[in-house]
Design a protein around this motif. Sequence first.
Motif, short mmCIF file in Angstrom:
data_model
loop_
_atom_site.label_atom_id
_atom_site.label_comp_id
_atom_site.label_asym_id
_atom_site.label_seq_id
_atom_site.Cartn_x
_atom_site.Cartn_y
_atom_site.Cartn_z
N ALA A 1 33.87 40.05 22.28
CA ALA A 1 34.81 40.51 23.30
C ALA A 1 34.23 40.14 24.67
CB ALA A 1 35.02 42.02 23.21
N VAL A 2 34.94 39.30 25.39
CA VAL A 2 34.47 38.81 26.69
C VAL A 2 35.26 39.50 27.80
CG1 VAL A 2 34.07 36.80 28.14
CG2 VAL A 2 33.93 36.58 25.65
N ASP A 3 34.55 40.26 28.61
CA ASP A 3 35.16 40.98 29.73
C ASP A 3 35.27 40.02 30.92
OD1 ASP A 3 35.91 42.65 31.77
OD2 ASP A 3 34.29 44.10 31.48
N GLU A 4 36.51 39.66 31.26
CA GLU A 4 36.77 38.75 32.37
C GLU A 4 37.47 39.45 33.52
OE1 GLU A 4 37.07 34.49 29.94
OE2 GLU A 4 38.85 35.27 30.97
N ALA A 5 36.96 40.65 33.87
CA ALA A 5 37.59 41.42 34.94
C ALA A 5 37.65 40.65 36.25
CB ALA A 5 36.83 42.73 35.15
N TYR A 6 36.67 39.76 36.47
CA TYR A 6 36.59 39.01 37.73
C TYR A 6 36.96 37.55 37.55
CZ TYR A 6 34.06 43.26 38.87
OH TYR A 6 33.73 44.57 39.05
N PHE A 7 37.75 37.27 36.52
CA PHE A 7 38.11 35.90 36.19
C PHE A 7 38.67 35.13 37.38
CE2 PHE A 7 42.15 33.64 35.41
CZ PHE A 7 41.64 32.42 34.99
N GLU A 8 39.56 35.74 38.14
CA GLU A 8 40.25 35.02 39.21
C GLU A 8 39.30 34.47 40.26
OE1 GLU A 8 43.48 37.29 37.25
OE2 GLU A 8 41.44 37.80 37.90
N TYR A 9 38.11 35.07 40.40
CA TYR A 9 37.16 34.62 41.41
C TYR A 9 36.15 33.61 40.88
CZ TYR A 9 38.94 38.99 43.36
OH TYR A 9 39.76 40.00 43.80
N SER A 10 36.27 33.25 39.61
CA SER A 10 35.21 32.48 38.94
C SER A 10 35.43 30.98 38.96
CB SER A 10 35.09 32.94 37.48
OG SER A 10 36.24 32.54 36.74
N ALA B 1 41.79 32.63 47.96
CA ALA B 1 41.02 31.68 48.79
C ALA B 1 40.29 32.39 49.92
CB ALA B 1 41.95 30.60 49.35
N ALA B 2 40.95 33.34 50.56
CA ALA B 2 40.31 34.05 51.68
C ALA B 2 39.11 34.86 51.20
CB ALA B 2 41.33 34.95 52.37
N GLU C 1 36.21 32.45 50.63
CA GLU C 1 35.65 32.04 51.93
C GLU C 1 34.81 33.16 52.53
OE1 GLU C 1 37.29 30.71 56.35
OE2 GLU C 1 38.64 30.69 54.63
N GLU C 2 35.30 34.38 52.46
CA GLU C 2 34.55 35.51 53.01
C GLU C 2 33.32 35.81 52.18
OE1 GLU C 2 33.52 38.71 55.52
OE2 GLU C 2 34.64 36.85 55.75
N ARG C 3 33.38 35.59 50.87
CA ARG C 3 32.21 35.77 50.01
C ARG C 3 31.07 34.86 50.45
NH1 ARG C 3 33.15 34.29 43.87
NH2 ARG C 3 32.90 32.17 44.69
N LYS C 4 31.40 33.62 50.75
CA LYS C 4 30.38 32.67 51.21
C LYS C 4 29.84 33.08 52.57
CE LYS C 4 29.44 27.79 52.14
NZ LYS C 4 28.70 28.13 53.37
N ARG C 5 30.74 33.49 53.47
CA ARG C 5 30.29 33.89 54.81
C ARG C 5 29.37 35.11 54.72
NH1 ARG C 5 31.23 37.02 59.47
NH2 ARG C 5 32.30 38.55 58.17
N TYR D 1 30.13 34.64 41.28
CA TYR D 1 31.43 34.15 40.82
C TYR D 1 32.44 35.30 40.77
CZ TYR D 1 28.94 29.94 39.37
OH TYR D 1 28.18 28.78 39.36
N ALA D 2 32.13 36.38 41.49
CA ALA D 2 33.00 37.55 41.50
C ALA D 2 33.38 37.88 42.95
CB ALA D 2 32.28 38.73 40.83
N ASN D 3 33.97 39.03 43.16
CA ASN D 3 34.35 39.42 44.52
C ASN D 3 33.35 40.41 45.10
OD1 ASN D 3 35.07 41.60 42.89
ND2 ASN D 3 36.83 42.16 44.16
N PHE D 4 32.09 40.23 44.73
CA PHE D 4 31.01 41.03 45.29
C PHE D 4 29.77 40.15 45.39
CE2 PHE D 4 31.20 41.83 40.68
CZ PHE D 4 29.94 41.43 40.28
#
Length: 503
Positions: free
Chosen positions: A160-169, A240-241, A244-248, A264-267
């Motif tokens: 079972a693979v938890d892909e809660a943050y898939f969209e950011y990967s 996308a935003a 971009e903010e993750r990198k900044r 590869y997530a939103n944190f």
Amino acid sequence: MRALPSEFTPYSWAPSTEELARRAGLDPIEIVRFDGNVPPLPLPSSRPGAIAQALSQVNEYPHGGYPHIHQAIASYAGVEPENVVLGAGADDLIMLIARSFAGPGDTIAIPEEPTYPVYRVAAHLAGATIGSESPVLTFACRPGNPYGDLPPIPAARPLAVDEAYFEYSGGETAIGLINEGVIVIRTFSKAFGLAGARIGYALADNETAAALNERQAPAQVSTLSVALALAGLRTPPDIAAVLEERKRLADRLSALGYEPLPSYANFVYFPADDAQAIAAKLLKRGCVVRLQPGGVRISVRDREDDDLLLSALAGDEPLPARRARSVRATAETTVRVRLSLDGAGRVRVTTGTGIYDHFFEQLAFHGGLDLTVDGSGDWETGEHHTAEDTAIALGEALDRALGDRRGIARYGSAVVPMDDALARAAVDLGGRRGAEIALAADPGLARHVLESLASAARMTLHVSAEGRDAHHVAEAAFKAVGRALRDATRADGAELPSTKGLL
């Protein structure tokens, strides 16, 4: 009841915003949560109108199930409706999968610690033990939590693979393996901004999905949650935003001497020996982060909020106290305002009202304010509610930022010419509500918006503007109000008490 293992620990929620505010000695509105890995605001797709039809039938059961959401998820994920299993968030699906594959005496393998604690909770509730020897089920987390890494997909099956943050990967997914003993778990809580709706889905081969659905509760999610998820799938989030903010954010953390791991997530996670002290320091400034073994995890929000955290990390002096946040949520709109009276004209207003966003920006810029407004509303009935509620939310923030109003200039006035238009504005911040607005031409809502602003801010506002072009007349009026506010909010130390009572 069946006894739980001695090592069992239930999932522990972070303290409430109110509790954290009490600890920090702040108003709850000043607490900014960097610990939940969710967007800072609901997405426009989750506006109140999205659930209007579902609300009109909320007295009914979902007879026949939820075929529309199964089809929408299948289209989004590139599978068939028969591959879809609904759940009340990813957590519900993790629990379902654990109890479907394991029982007392069985072993479930989970990722190495630190990892998402619900895998361990689910295994123990199923009666299973945690281990790597001959597991009947293996959990994987991609992207990983708390590091945001992207580990290889384990060879173990069933998996079972938890892909809660898939969209950011960047599109990394195990969906191509669902016919090879792999179950993919996803949620609408993260990229879709529906954490409070509690809805997620699993993807599996037809036989496994059917077996999981048999073991799931009847009507396992609410019709309101389904309506919100369907609205989100009609206009999937543009992340996308966030990337971009993750990198900044990571770059700025590096500049401060921290070493954030690739995410590869939103944190963003960075190791720290003094993580507890860092978290305590940030809480004093209203920034709540997630402590993890050996480091700190920070949710990516937006530039304004992230800069608040970065400033606190850098040890900068706190921003002037004359600032405030205001959140206004009604049946039609959701509006969030961040305001500093002692600003430099750093302004962003995005509510979708077009011309009125522009007018608010001009008011703030000419008022020398720092202002960020994010909002959404029901466009089925036009822009009236959104423009009005933005004015009210801004007025409430202005009232809050002024505090007890002692030591301010109190009165301000301005004259602003603009092409064919000429506007005059006068402001009294003594605390009495009143508005006299005379516009020779009005693009529609300008007068009402200014009246709403004055009432919510507890100020007396007089505006007159003349000219031939309605846009110019209204824009000049908003600029004049901003310039009058710049004078009236000036902290000059003088005392101009109202003769009607305390200022």
